[in-house]
Design an enzyme around this catalytic site. Structure first.
Site, PDB file in Angstrom:
ATOM      1  N   TYR A  67       0.891  -1.220   0.136  1.00 29.29           N
ATOM      2  CA  TYR A  67      -0.231  -0.180  -0.078  1.00 29.29           C
ATOM      3  C   TYR A  67       0.668   1.261  -0.234  1.00 29.29           C
ATOM      4  CZ  TYR A  67      -4.693  -2.175  -0.022  1.00 29.29           C
ATOM      5  OH  TYR A  67      -5.094  -3.036   0.140  1.00 29.29           O
ATOM      6  N   ARG A  70       1.398   2.237  -3.728  1.00 35.05           N
ATOM      7  CA  ARG A  70       0.708   1.979  -4.496  1.00 35.05           C
ATOM      8  C   ARG A  70       0.738   3.667  -3.988  1.00 35.05           C
ATOM      9  NH1 ARG A  70      -4.003  -1.862  -3.467  1.00 35.05           N
ATOM     10  NH2 ARG A  70      -5.045  -0.519  -5.134  1.00 35.05           N
ATOM     11  N   ASP A 104      -8.517   6.419  -5.472  1.00 30.07           N
ATOM     12  CA  ASP A 104      -6.919   7.050  -6.580  1.00 30.07           C
ATOM     13  C   ASP A 104      -7.191   7.921  -6.044  1.00 30.07           C
ATOM     14  OD1 ASP A 104      -8.676   7.355  -8.139  1.00 30.07           O
ATOM     15  OD2 ASP A 104      -7.311   6.291  -9.412  1.00 30.07           O
ATOM     16  N   HIS A 129     -15.258   1.853  -1.978  1.00 33.95           N
ATOM     17  CA  HIS A 129     -14.125   0.983  -1.127  1.00 33.95           C
ATOM     18  C   HIS A 129     -12.970   1.759  -0.548  1.00 33.95           C
ATOM     19  CE1 HIS A 129     -14.909  -1.979  -4.689  1.00 33.95           C
ATOM     20  NE2 HIS A 129     -16.147  -2.366  -3.698  1.00 33.95           N
ATOM     21  N   CYS A 161      -2.439   4.543  15.759  1.00 34.84           N
ATOM     22  CA  CYS A 161      -3.544   5.264  15.624  1.00 34.84           C
ATOM     23  C   CYS A 161      -3.108   6.396  17.191  1.00 34.84           C
ATOM     24  CB  CYS A 161      -4.818   4.689  16.356  1.00 34.84           C
ATOM     25  SG  CYS A 161      -5.841   5.236  17.158  1.00 34.84           S
ATOM     26  N   SER A 203     -14.883  -3.741 -14.458  1.00 37.84           N
ATOM     27  CA  SER A 203     -14.716  -5.320 -15.319  1.00 37.84           C
ATOM     28  C   SER A 203     -15.927  -5.948 -14.142  1.00 37.84           C
ATOM     29  CB  SER A 203     -13.765  -6.137 -14.138  1.00 37.84           C
ATOM     30  OG  SER A 203     -13.827  -5.947 -12.626  1.00 37.84           O
TER      31      SER A 203
HETATM   32  C1  BJW Z   1     -10.657   0.491 -19.506  1.00 38.15           C
HETATM   33  C2  BJW Z   1      -9.370   0.885 -19.640  1.00 38.15           C
HETATM   34  C3  BJW Z   1      -9.772   2.215 -20.234  1.00 38.15           C
HETATM   35  C4  BJW Z   1      -8.998  -0.833 -18.931  1.00 38.15           C
HETATM   36  N1  BJW Z   1     -10.809   3.426 -20.502  1.00 38.15           N
HETATM   37  N2  BJW Z   1     -11.920   1.598 -19.411  1.00 38.15           N
HETATM   38  C5  BJW Z   1     -21.776 -11.896  -4.671  1.00 38.15           C
HETATM   39  C6  BJW Z   1     -21.673 -12.930  -5.206  1.00 38.15           C
HETATM   40  C7  BJW Z   1     -20.335 -13.241  -5.791  1.00 38.15           C
HETATM   41  C8  BJW Z   1     -19.065 -12.426  -4.947  1.00 38.15           C
HETATM   42  C9  BJW Z   1     -19.607 -12.509  -4.305  1.00 38.15           C
HETATM   43  C10 BJW Z   1     -20.340 -11.442  -4.138  1.00 38.15           C
HETATM   44  N3  BJW Z   1     -21.508 -10.710  -2.994  1.00 38.15           N
HETATM   45  C11 BJW Z   1     -19.752 -10.727  -1.931  1.00 38.15           C
HETATM   46  C12 BJW Z   1     -18.844 -11.120  -2.741  1.00 38.15           C
HETATM   47  C13 BJW Z   1     -17.516 -11.402  -2.397  1.00 38.15           C
HETATM   48  C14 BJW Z   1     -16.422 -10.795  -3.314  1.00 38.15           C
HETATM   49  C15 BJW Z   1     -16.857 -10.499  -4.693  1.00 38.15           C
HETATM   50  O1  BJW Z   1     -16.852  -9.416  -4.899  1.00 38.15           O
HETATM   51  N4  BJW Z   1     -16.032 -11.377  -5.139  1.00 38.15           N
HETATM   52  C16 BJW Z   1     -16.007 -11.490  -6.870  1.00 38.15           C
HETATM   53  C17 BJW Z   1     -14.333 -10.825  -7.040  1.00 38.15           C
HETATM   54  C18 BJW Z   1     -16.047 -13.230  -6.793  1.00 38.15           C
HETATM   55  N5  BJW Z   1     -16.644  -8.180  -2.196  1.00 38.15           N
HETATM   56  C19 BJW Z   1     -16.596  -8.405  -1.208  1.00 38.15           C
HETATM   57  O2  BJW Z   1     -15.658  -9.162  -0.514  1.00 38.15           O
HETATM   58  C20 BJW Z   1     -16.992  -7.130  -0.913  1.00 38.15           C
HETATM   59  N6  BJW Z   1     -17.644  -7.236   0.583  1.00 38.15           N
HETATM   60  C21 BJW Z   1     -19.390  -7.840   1.333  1.00 38.15           C
HETATM   61  O3  BJW Z   1     -19.033  -7.817  -0.020  1.00 38.15           O
HETATM   62  O4  BJW Z   1     -18.856  -8.039   1.882  1.00 38.15           O
HETATM   63  C22 BJW Z   1     -20.003  -8.389   2.651  1.00 38.15           C
HETATM   64  C23 BJW Z   1     -20.283  -8.241   4.407  1.00 38.15           C
HETATM   65  C24 BJW Z   1     -20.806  -8.257   4.576  1.00 38.15           C
HETATM   66  C25 BJW Z   1     -21.371  -7.961   6.170  1.00 38.15           C
HETATM   67  C26 BJW Z   1     -20.372  -8.114   6.627  1.00 38.15           C
HETATM   68  C27 BJW Z   1     -18.828  -8.923   6.465  1.00 38.15           C
HETATM   69  C28 BJW Z   1     -18.716  -8.520   4.895  1.00 38.15           C
HETATM   70  C29 BJW Z   1     -15.660  -5.914  -0.721  1.00 38.15           C
HETATM   71  C30 BJW Z   1     -14.981  -5.498  -2.033  1.00 38.15           C
HETATM   72  C31 BJW Z   1     -13.892  -4.940  -1.979  1.00 38.15           C
HETATM   73  C32 BJW Z   1     -13.025  -5.333  -3.011  1.00 38.15           C
HETATM   74  N7  BJW Z   1     -11.811  -4.152  -3.174  1.00 38.15           N
HETATM   75  C33 BJW Z   1     -11.104  -4.236  -3.920  1.00 38.15           C
HETATM   76  C34 BJW Z   1      -9.922  -3.741  -3.389  1.00 38.15           C
HETATM   77  C35 BJW Z   1      -9.940  -2.934  -2.558  1.00 38.15           C
HETATM   78  C36 BJW Z   1      -8.400  -1.532  -2.191  1.00 38.15           C
HETATM   79  C37 BJW Z   1      -7.958  -1.262  -2.713  1.00 38.15           C
HETATM   80  O5  BJW Z   1      -7.380  -0.893  -4.352  1.00 38.15           O
HETATM   81  O6  BJW Z   1      -6.572  -2.342  -2.448  1.00 38.15           O
HETATM   82  O7  BJW Z   1     -11.342  -3.069  -5.510  1.00 38.15           O
HETATM   83  S1  BJW Z   1     -10.349  -5.365  -5.159  1.00 38.15           S
HETATM   84  C38 BJW Z   1     -10.924  -4.748  -6.307  1.00 38.15           C
HETATM   85  O8  BJW Z   1     -11.458  -4.787  -7.675  1.00 38.15           O
HETATM   86  C39 BJW Z   1     -10.650  -3.036  -6.052  1.00 38.15           C
HETATM   87  C40 BJW Z   1     -11.969  -2.656  -7.225  1.00 38.15           C
HETATM   88  O9  BJW Z   1     -12.338  -1.336  -6.067  1.00 38.15           O
HETATM   89  C41 BJW Z   1     -12.598  -3.831  -7.549  1.00 38.15           C
HETATM   90  C42 BJW Z   1     -13.287  -3.265  -8.695  1.00 38.15           C
HETATM   91  O10 BJW Z   1     -12.224  -3.708  -9.584  1.00 38.15           O
HETATM   92  P1  BJW Z   1     -12.311  -2.666 -11.338  1.00 38.15           P
HETATM   93  O11 BJW Z   1     -12.287  -1.154 -11.326  1.00 38.15           O
HETATM   94  O12 BJW Z   1     -13.292  -2.955 -11.901  1.00 38.15           O
HETATM   95  O13 BJW Z   1     -10.814  -3.222 -11.631  1.00 38.15           O
HETATM   96  P2  BJW Z   1     -10.795  -4.530 -12.470  1.00 38.15           P
HETATM   97  O14 BJW Z   1      -9.131  -4.230 -13.020  1.00 38.15           O
HETATM   98  O15 BJW Z   1     -11.421  -5.013 -12.731  1.00 38.15           O
HETATM   99  O16 BJW Z   1     -11.184  -3.977 -14.404  1.00 38.15           O
HETATM  100  C43 BJW Z   1     -10.127  -3.250 -14.700  1.00 38.15           C
HETATM  101  C44 BJW Z   1     -11.650  -2.867 -16.081  1.00 38.15           C
HETATM  102  O17 BJW Z   1     -11.497  -1.221 -16.745  1.00 38.15           O
HETATM  103  C45 BJW Z   1     -11.420  -3.828 -17.463  1.00 38.15           C
HETATM  104  O18 BJW Z   1     -13.065  -4.571 -17.449  1.00 38.15           O
HETATM  105  C46 BJW Z   1     -11.183  -2.925 -18.184  1.00 38.15           C
HETATM  106  O19 BJW Z   1     -11.465  -3.313 -19.640  1.00 38.15           O
HETATM  107  C47 BJW Z   1     -11.780  -1.811 -18.008  1.00 38.15           C
HETATM  108  N8  BJW Z   1     -10.474  -0.819 -18.767  1.00 38.15           N
HETATM  109  N9  BJW Z   1      -8.590  -0.161 -19.468  1.00 38.15           N
HETATM  110  C48 BJW Z   1     -11.750   2.479 -19.966  1.00 38.15           C
HETATM  111  N10 BJW Z   1      -8.424   3.567 -20.990  1.00 38.15           N
HETATM  112 ZN    ZN Z   2      -7.134   3.936  17.738  1.00 37.66          ZN
END
Ligand code: BJW
Ligand code: ZN
Length: 255
Positions: A67, A70, A104, A129, A161, A203
């Protein structure tokens, strides 16, 4: 493509309320790496080693190293024409809401550049997020601006903290963690009320954020997608514009 742009413009022009959902692709042309795909962060790093609460508990040094790298990398990136076009669109359309999965801060930086330092409506950019430049205490929840230079030499030098001495962590949402209820609740409300959901550069595989366009669609609205690739959200889209956000979004929103 011209046809698609015209249809998308028409949908946007008729909509009283618009919600925008962005993902890492909107920042790709600013140099911020995406997560998935051939150049994505998950090609060289396993999410379960870096972006889960279990990873932080097991190896906080490794997680902080990633982190800190990044954080300093992103600090040197600039908003691109897609961020600026979206910031102008928000400034011109007071009923529009932008939901971003990005940590970001580039949407806010573009908004400040467009509207001046004090925009007074940070609530119209919903960071579902979290934010990489902020720290959060893992014990008491206190949030603070994070330092850019993190001393990752030993566990003892990691940030603590100021209030309770607990371990600070980046203020982002990891896999398996709940999103802030107020923030995701506001995003879902905006999605329900919107007549158009514009989806840019995600995505669409991470939930619950990926529900935003699904909710607009289920509430009778339309989805417009901007992405060089097809995604699981494409099936909901009335219009899919295939190409990079940096040229397509300004063209779509401002001609
Ligand atoms: C371009 C381009 C250009 C390229 N122009 N485009 C339902 C179904 C299945 C699973 C789950 C569900 N509900 C929950 C889940 C579990 C999980 C999940 O979704 N898993 C799946 C992956 C299977 N979700 C979670 O765990 C979430 N929490 C949750 O549900 O909690 C429940 C709960 C309730 C009560 C108590 C406890 C729990 C949390 C999700 C957190 C995601 N975190 C991250 C990291 C953030 C921190 C960090 O930055 O380090 O978030 S993971 C990562 O993925 C990040 C992003 O925000 C996120 C999405 O990714 P994104 O932005 O779509 O990027 P990419 O790389 O995937 O795609 C890029 C796209 O751009 C592509 O399509 C390219 O084609 C395109 N592109 N160049 C335009 N120039
Ligand atoms: Zn504290």
């Amino acid at each position: 493509m011209t046809d698609g742009v015209d249809r998308a413009r028409d949908l946007l022009a008729r909509a009283r309320r618009v919600v925008v959902l962005t993902g890492a692709g909107v920042s790709a042309e600013s140099g911020v790496p995406t997560f998935r795909g051939s150049q994505g962060l998950w090609r060289s790093h396993r999410p379960e080693d870096l972006a889960t609460p279990e990873a932080f508990a097991r190896d906080p040094l490794l997680v902080w190293e990633w982190y800190a790298w990044r954080r300093s990398f992103i600090a040197r990136c600039e908003p691109n024409p897609a961020h600026t076009a979206l910031a102008r669109y928000l400034a011109d359309h007071p009923t529009a809401t932008l939901v971003t999965q990005n940590v970001d801060g580039l949407h806010q930086r573009a908004a400040r550049a467009v509207r001046g330092a004090d925009t007074g409506d940070a609530d119209r950019v919903l960071e579902v997020h979290g934010a990489i430049h902020r720290d959060r205490c893992s014990s008491c929840g206190l949030r603070a601006v994070g330092a850019e230079a993190i001393d990752t030499s030993t566990p003892q030098t990691l940030p603590r903290c100021a209030s309770c001495g607990g371990a600070l962590r980046p203020d982002v949402v990891w896999f398996g963690e709940a999103l802030d209820e107020a923030v995701i609740g506001a995003a879902f409300r905006a999605a329900r009320e919107a007549e158009v959901c514009l989806v840019v550069g995600t995505s669409g595989v991470v939930y619950p954020a990926a529900s935003v366009p699904e909710i607009t669609r289920a509430s009778g609205g339309s989805v417009v997608e901007v992405n060089p690739e097809e995604t699981p959200l494409t099936r909901y889209a009335a219009v899919s514009l295939r190409g990079p956000a940096g040229s397509l979004v300004p063209h779509l929103l401002h001609g």
